[in-house]
Design an enzyme around this catalytic site. Sequence first.
Site, PDB file in Angstrom:
ATOM      1  N   CYS A   1       0.820  -1.208   0.000  1.00 40.29           N
ATOM      2  CA  CYS A   1       0.000   0.000   0.000  1.00 40.29           C
ATOM      3  C   CYS A   1       0.854   1.258   0.000  1.00 40.29           C
ATOM      4  O   CYS A   1       0.667   2.152  -0.831  1.00 40.29           O
ATOM      5  CB  CYS A   1      -0.933  -0.008   1.209  1.00 40.29           C
ATOM      6  SG  CYS A   1      -1.851   1.522   1.370  1.00 40.29           S
TER       7      CYS A   1
ATOM      8  N   CYS B   1      -1.450   1.646  -3.191  1.00 48.45           N
ATOM      9  CA  CYS B   1      -2.456   2.703  -2.992  1.00 48.45           C
ATOM     10  C   CYS B   1      -1.888   4.116  -2.928  1.00 48.45           C
ATOM     11  O   CYS B   1      -2.386   5.025  -3.593  1.00 48.45           O
ATOM     12  CB  CYS B   1      -3.217   2.480  -1.684  1.00 48.45           C
ATOM     13  SG  CYS B   1      -3.498   0.778  -1.262  1.00 48.45           S
TER      14      CYS B   1
ATOM     15  N   LYS C   1       0.111   5.324  -6.065  1.00 43.79           N
ATOM     16  CA  LYS C   1      -0.911   5.340  -7.125  1.00 43.79           C
ATOM     17  C   LYS C   1      -1.784   6.595  -7.004  1.00 43.79           C
ATOM     18  O   LYS C   1      -2.065   7.281  -7.978  1.00 43.79           O
ATOM     19  CB  LYS C   1      -1.747   4.056  -7.024  1.00 43.79           C
ATOM     20  CG  LYS C   1      -2.885   3.885  -8.006  1.00 43.79           C
ATOM     21  CD  LYS C   1      -4.205   4.487  -7.605  1.00 43.79           C
ATOM     22  CE  LYS C   1      -4.747   4.181  -6.271  1.00 43.79           C
ATOM     23  NZ  LYS C   1      -5.291   2.869  -6.085  1.00 43.79           N
TER      24      LYS C   1
ATOM     25  N   TYR D   1      -9.147  -3.357 -10.973  1.00 40.05           N
ATOM     26  CA  TYR D   1      -8.785  -2.091 -10.319  1.00 40.05           C
ATOM     27  C   TYR D   1      -7.528  -1.464 -10.940  1.00 40.05           C
ATOM     28  O   TYR D   1      -7.510  -0.301 -11.317  1.00 40.05           O
ATOM     29  CB  TYR D   1      -8.431  -2.354  -8.851  1.00 40.05           C
ATOM     30  CG  TYR D   1      -9.569  -2.580  -7.896  1.00 40.05           C
ATOM     31  CD1 TYR D   1     -10.017  -1.547  -7.083  1.00 40.05           C
ATOM     32  CD2 TYR D   1     -10.155  -3.838  -7.745  1.00 40.05           C
ATOM     33  CE1 TYR D   1     -11.023  -1.754  -6.148  1.00 40.05           C
ATOM     34  CE2 TYR D   1     -11.158  -4.056  -6.818  1.00 40.05           C
ATOM     35  CZ  TYR D   1     -11.588  -3.010  -6.021  1.00 40.05           C
ATOM     36  OH  TYR D   1     -12.572  -3.211  -5.103  1.00 40.05           O
TER      37      TYR D   1
ATOM     38  N   GLU E   1      -7.293   1.904 -13.169  1.00 42.73           N
ATOM     39  CA  GLU E   1      -6.700   3.082 -12.526  1.00 42.73           C
ATOM     40  C   GLU E   1      -5.488   3.585 -13.316  1.00 42.73           C
ATOM     41  O   GLU E   1      -5.331   4.789 -13.542  1.00 42.73           O
ATOM     42  CB  GLU E   1      -6.297   2.738 -11.088  1.00 42.73           C
ATOM     43  CG  GLU E   1      -7.527   2.491 -10.214  1.00 42.73           C
ATOM     44  CD  GLU E   1      -7.218   2.190  -8.757  1.00 42.73           C
ATOM     45  OE1 GLU E   1      -8.106   2.303  -7.936  1.00 42.73           O
ATOM     46  OE2 GLU E   1      -6.087   1.838  -8.429  1.00 42.73           O
TER      47      GLU E   1
ATOM     48  N   HIS F   1     -27.071  21.023  -0.423  1.00 45.71           N
ATOM     49  CA  HIS F   1     -27.190  21.625  -1.745  1.00 45.71           C
ATOM     50  C   HIS F   1     -26.207  22.769  -1.915  1.00 45.71           C
ATOM     51  O   HIS F   1     -25.972  23.507  -0.960  1.00 45.71           O
ATOM     52  CB  HIS F   1     -28.630  22.144  -1.901  1.00 45.71           C
ATOM     53  CG  HIS F   1     -28.893  22.703  -3.259  1.00 45.71           C
ATOM     54  ND1 HIS F   1     -29.039  21.906  -4.375  1.00 45.71           N
ATOM     55  CD2 HIS F   1     -29.039  23.979  -3.679  1.00 45.71           C
ATOM     56  CE1 HIS F   1     -29.270  22.686  -5.424  1.00 45.71           C
ATOM     57  NE2 HIS F   1     -29.277  23.933  -5.027  1.00 45.71           N
TER      58      HIS F   1
ATOM     59  N   GLU G   1     -26.247  15.008  -3.185  1.00 45.36           N
ATOM     60  CA  GLU G   1     -27.628  15.229  -2.750  1.00 45.36           C
ATOM     61  C   GLU G   1     -28.592  14.338  -3.546  1.00 45.36           C
ATOM     62  O   GLU G   1     -29.661  13.972  -3.080  1.00 45.36           O
ATOM     63  CB  GLU G   1     -28.036  16.694  -2.863  1.00 45.36           C
ATOM     64  CG  GLU G   1     -28.192  17.217  -4.272  1.00 45.36           C
ATOM     65  CD  GLU G   1     -28.530  18.717  -4.279  1.00 45.36           C
ATOM     66  OE1 GLU G   1     -29.608  19.069  -3.781  1.00 45.36           O
ATOM     67  OE2 GLU G   1     -27.708  19.509  -4.779  1.00 45.36           O
TER      68      GLU G   1
END
Length: 460
Positions: free
Chosen positions: A43, A48, A51, A179, A183, A437, A442
């Site tokens: 990681c 991760c 990346k 993934y 990516e 908002h 939303e």
Amino acid sequence: MANYDYDLFVIGAGSGGVRAARLAALSGARVAVAEEHRVGGTCVIRGCVPKKFMVYASEFAHSAKVAEGYGWSESQASFDWKRFLAAKDREIARLSGIYVTNLNNAGAEVIHGRAKLVDAHTVEVEGKGVFTTEKVLIATGGRPWLPETLPGVEHAITSEEAFHLLELPKRIMIAGGGYIAVEFAGIFAGLGVDTTLVYRGANILRGFDDDVRAHVTDEMKKRGVKIVLGCQHERIEKTEACIVNHMNSGAAIETDLVMFATGRAPYTAGLGLEAAGVKLAENGAVAVDAYSKTSVENIWAVGDVTDRINLTPVAIREGAAFAQTEFYGNPTTFDHDMVASAVFSQPPVGSVGLSEADARHKHGKIDIYLSRFRPMKTTFYGGDERCLIKLVVEQGSERILGCHVVGPDAPEIIQMAAVALKMGVTKPQWDSTCAVHPTLAEELVTMREKHVPQGLGAAA
Ligand code: NDP
């Protein structure tokens, strides 16, 4: 009681191993952690974290285009790959250092070197010696897997090398549709590399909701990624001028770099698991029970090496649960249900719970709420990117079984949705939440009309 050198010996200083080691050491246990590379694991060092820096770096080109629509003048900005790499490496070194400090502060001993089990209570670390231990935790993660029998596959790189390219290629072909492939396709395309993704199946991101998969494909194409579906690789040929990827369709893709992102395999080779009697599952992963215990009474395993859900936060929770159970007298298991995940594609995906197809299969009658729209930021400058928001709801109980978002900030949005889904939120409860908002999210709490799919969500 036998007199061991350590109470716990952890093999692998990645996310799961480090968390377990720190917690165990903080309980007062004598803990050692062996790591053959740098502390931090996949990681932090080659996954991760770097990346995500690459994703950030690659997004600026698109942002610059958007900026023009907001009144900024066209800039002559250029990207310096080498400068980025140097900055990235500095940050990774800093983070790895923090991991080492945290282990030291907790009282765990870091031993640099490749470790292997001699027997269930003995670990040998290359060049460092032989140590005895009461308990062992295997946390060695996974390694990129390539189809080794594919002729010419030695010309391909994996994600591990992609973090250290001496220079950016003009063209790249990425194999795979998971993934990593998706990516990196976004990263390279964003950095101006002519990018082609080749996937063997009907649509990328198998396992994700079918609407999400189709939506991401369309949006990636809008960002300039060429996506070739339904193709297998037959051979890779390196010529003087380029690399040619020959496919079973008869077509060939000429490119400058080939990257395979065809999955990762549990890293168990040479660990001495057989010597200790640790059983592996059919897929080569270390087989464990709900407490992450292996077939051997004093040996546990967490993270990608067990191939349950191969995500960093899951490894951390498995490591923490192990430490709670074994060093705090608090038997703990990690619940692998409703784990949210994100794909840092461009646009990104956030997803938690069941896809429409899986929900139909498991729960029968379900309702779908679906919205595809251009977010206000895009409408303003006349762009054509669309977001997707989808809820999968069980009929009768009204429980929300799945929530899927594709669009800016989807990974941030899904983290909060995951809290509600984990708690078993129903659609009426969800809808009673007032919207914020103006936001993209939303739309999640304002969808009232059921979506009628044209035919059931096709399974992959
Ligand atoms: P994935 O398992 O996600 O995807 C592998 C891809 O390679 C699939 O599309 C698969 O096709 C394809 N493939 C497998 N074998 C072959 C073959 N022989 N020929 C052609 N294609 C093939 O693996 P990744 O490498 O993308 O990622 C590994 C793991 O790392 C992921 O499972 C994920 O858990 C983790 N990860 C998580 C990230 C995140 O959370 N954002 C980021 C990166 C990795 P098919 O679908 O047909 O099987």
